[in-house]
Write an enzyme that holds these catalytic residues in place. Structure first.
Site, PDB file in Angstrom:
ATOM      1  N   GLY A 205      10.879   5.798 -10.591  1.00 42.82           N
ATOM      2  CA  GLY A 205       9.990   7.254 -10.609  1.00 42.82           C
ATOM      3  C   GLY A 205       8.735   6.976 -10.758  1.00 42.82           C
ATOM      4  O   GLY A 205       8.203   5.447 -10.731  1.00 42.82           O
ATOM      5  N   ASN A 206       7.921   7.712 -10.954  1.00 46.59           N
ATOM      6  CA  ASN A 206       6.317   7.604 -11.052  1.00 46.59           C
ATOM      7  C   ASN A 206       5.875   9.003 -11.945  1.00 46.59           C
ATOM      8  O   ASN A 206       6.773   9.647 -12.376  1.00 46.59           O
ATOM      9  CB  ASN A 206       5.678   7.629  -9.677  1.00 46.59           C
ATOM     10  CG  ASN A 206       5.868   9.151  -8.926  1.00 46.59           C
ATOM     11  OD1 ASN A 206       5.455   9.910  -9.425  1.00 46.59           O
ATOM     12  ND2 ASN A 206       6.778   8.792  -7.958  1.00 46.59           N
ATOM     13  N   ARG A 207       4.376   8.933 -12.021  1.00 51.97           N
ATOM     14  CA  ARG A 207       3.867   9.698 -13.043  1.00 51.97           C
ATOM     15  C   ARG A 207       3.495  11.075 -12.613  1.00 51.97           C
ATOM     16  O   ARG A 207       3.007  11.705 -13.133  1.00 51.97           O
ATOM     17  CB  ARG A 207       2.630   9.077 -13.599  1.00 51.97           C
ATOM     18  CG  ARG A 207       3.139   7.951 -14.574  1.00 51.97           C
ATOM     19  CD  ARG A 207       2.145   7.325 -15.533  1.00 51.97           C
ATOM     20  NE  ARG A 207       2.086   6.005 -15.778  1.00 51.97           N
ATOM     21  CZ  ARG A 207       1.228   5.245 -15.633  1.00 51.97           C
ATOM     22  NH1 ARG A 207       0.008   5.392 -15.412  1.00 51.97           N
ATOM     23  NH2 ARG A 207       1.402   3.802 -15.973  1.00 51.97           N
ATOM     24  N   SER A 208       4.055  11.414 -11.293  1.00 49.31           N
ATOM     25  CA  SER A 208       3.312  12.619 -10.785  1.00 49.31           C
ATOM     26  C   SER A 208       3.889  13.731 -11.600  1.00 49.31           C
ATOM     27  O   SER A 208       5.175  14.078 -11.929  1.00 49.31           O
ATOM     28  CB  SER A 208       3.697  12.753  -9.387  1.00 49.31           C
ATOM     29  OG  SER A 208       3.409  14.076  -9.068  1.00 49.31           O
ATOM     30  N   ALA A 271       4.340  12.128  -4.367  1.00 51.00           N
ATOM     31  CA  ALA A 271       4.150  10.830  -4.673  1.00 51.00           C
ATOM     32  C   ALA A 271       5.674  10.399  -4.279  1.00 51.00           C
ATOM     33  O   ALA A 271       6.607  10.593  -5.451  1.00 51.00           O
ATOM     34  CB  ALA A 271       4.159  10.412  -6.381  1.00 51.00           C
TER      35      ALA A 271
END
Ligand code: PMT
Length: 397
Positions: A205-208, A271
């Protein structure tokens, strides 16, 4: 936009009341006529005399005002817009429940014009389910909620619940008064970060946080559009926003492609993972079995799919860059977009998870326009105004 407009500035009792004086000044500078109503408790933080000195008219503090038998209805009829700043938890609870116990809540209850609400309170009070319910009710009733943001609070505390700056409130008032630039349009927005399963419990995943996409969706809805928000995170409640919850890039692609067909505008702020595990494990991967080999494969390119559509919407992408925007300029040309919003995610206050963002607007022709550091709400509003203008200039129907 504000010149000659009648603004009722309604002040309730929080420490941010002192900023209402600056707000009054900004509104007057913008050419508005301002009349203030102030609860008694607000006057613990800002004197009525100070407000009178700024606006030139004594603020009204009582429902039983000597000069007017019904000041709340007179003011509500006079107003083109009412702004409640600061709006305390108690004032918002009254407004959400139709209570008219003081001059502020009674004036709002009598209003038929747009109402802008700028909450201000301690973090615990803002996050309390009761307050969140009240915010949702107010949004569903058509009120424009601006903020709060994070920062210094009363008593030395720091956290979410701080009233946004007067400049942001002025922008929200202008929007509430006039920007119907997307009335009748259908707009698709993507928000949040996708999650690509490694096994049933783990993902890439990512930090959005979805804040940027949410802000764009709210701004488009406030400008009159019917918005579809395709998101991996909690979505704002707004009568003109339909929410489609997704998790992976594939689910986001399916939802965006389905809803973007025939839409007027698509703004892809999510993102999206570029790669995903090719064969996610069916069962949970066990530590005892040692580090797994995770082979990756590309995810669908959502932007490219929209760009290739026959009769495609006006297409706006976001680009998360680090350092210069040169790569974003190349991306704007390569990806077949109408507009690209580049943000340097390494800059303080910019990019993932922040309340603010510093963006550069990039055209496919390589023209760039850098905007100063703004709240994400303000970036959303400016971007929507920009898209509406550019799409109209391009003669798209
Ligand atoms: O959500 P917040 O915490 O508020 O943070 C906001 C943000 C930093 C996520 C946002 O401002 C932002 O920059 N979003 C785009 C992030 C990104 O994925 O950038 P990119 O350069 O990797 O992708 C460029 C564009 O292609 C984006 O519009 C993206 O949605 C799109 N894309 C990417 C991959 C893919 N498979 N399909 C796509 O359509």
């Amino acid at each position: 936009m504000l010149a000659g407009r009648h603004v009722v500035l309604a002040v309730s009792g929080g420490v941010a009341a002192f900023k209402a004086a600056y707000l009054a000044r900004r509104l007057l500078e913008a050419g508005a006529e301002v009349r203030a109503v102030m609860t008694h408790s607000s006057q613990n933080f800002l004197g009525a005399q100070s407000m009178a000195a700024i606006t030139g008219i004594e603020p009204i503090s009582d429902l039983f005002h000597q000069a007017d038998v019904s000041p709340h209805t007179s003011l509500a009829r006079w107003a083109d817009v009412i702004v409640v700043a600061p709006a305390t938890a108690a004032t918002m609870a009254r407004m959400a429940n139709g209570l008219s116990e003081d001059i502020v809540s009674a004036t709002v209850l009598a209003a038929t014009c747009p109402v802008v609400v700028a909450p201000a309170m301690h973090t615990e009070m803002w996050e309390h389910p009761a307050t969140q319910r009240n915010v949702e009710t107010l949004r569903a009733d058509g009120y424009v909620i601006v903020g709060p943001t994070s920062g210094a609070l009363a008593g030395g505390d720091v956290g979410e619940g701080r009233m946004v700056e007067p400049e942001d409130i002025v922008t929200a008032i202008s929007g509430a008064l006039g920007d119907r630039s997307m009335a009748g349009w259908r707009v698709v927005v993507s928000a949040g970060g996708t999650r690509e399963a490694i096994d049933p419990v783990r993902y890439i995943g990512n930090r959005s946080s979805g804040k940027m996409g949410n802000a764009v969706a709210i701004a488009a809805a406030d400008a009159g559009a019917a918005v579809t928000l395709v998101t991996t995170v909690a979505a704002p409640k707004h009568p003109s926003i339909e929410v489609i919850e997704v998790e992976s890039a594939q689910e986001m692609a399916d939802a965006v492609w389905k809803t973007a067909a025939g839409a007027d505008v698509a703004v892809l702020a999510a993102a999206v993972a570029d790669f995903r595990p090719a064969d996610p494990a069916v069962g949970k991967l066990r530590r005892a079995e040692g580090p797994p080999q995770v082979n990756l494969e590309p995810t669908p390119d959502i932007l490219a799919g929209v760009s290739a559509m026959e009769d495609r919407p006006y297409l706006v992408g976001f680009a998360a860059e680090v350092g210069s925007v040169d790569a974003a300029v190349a991306k704007a040309t390569r990806k077949g977009l109408d507009l690209l919003v580049a943000n340097d995610v390494a800059r303080p206050g910019s990019g993932f998870g922040t309340e603010t963002n510093e963006v550069t607007i990039v055209t496919p022709g390589g023209d760039t326009e850098a905007w100063e550091l703004l709240s994400k709400a303000e970036v959303g509003r400016r971007l929507i105004a920009e898209i509406a203008k550019r799409r109209n200039e391009a003669g798209r129907t």
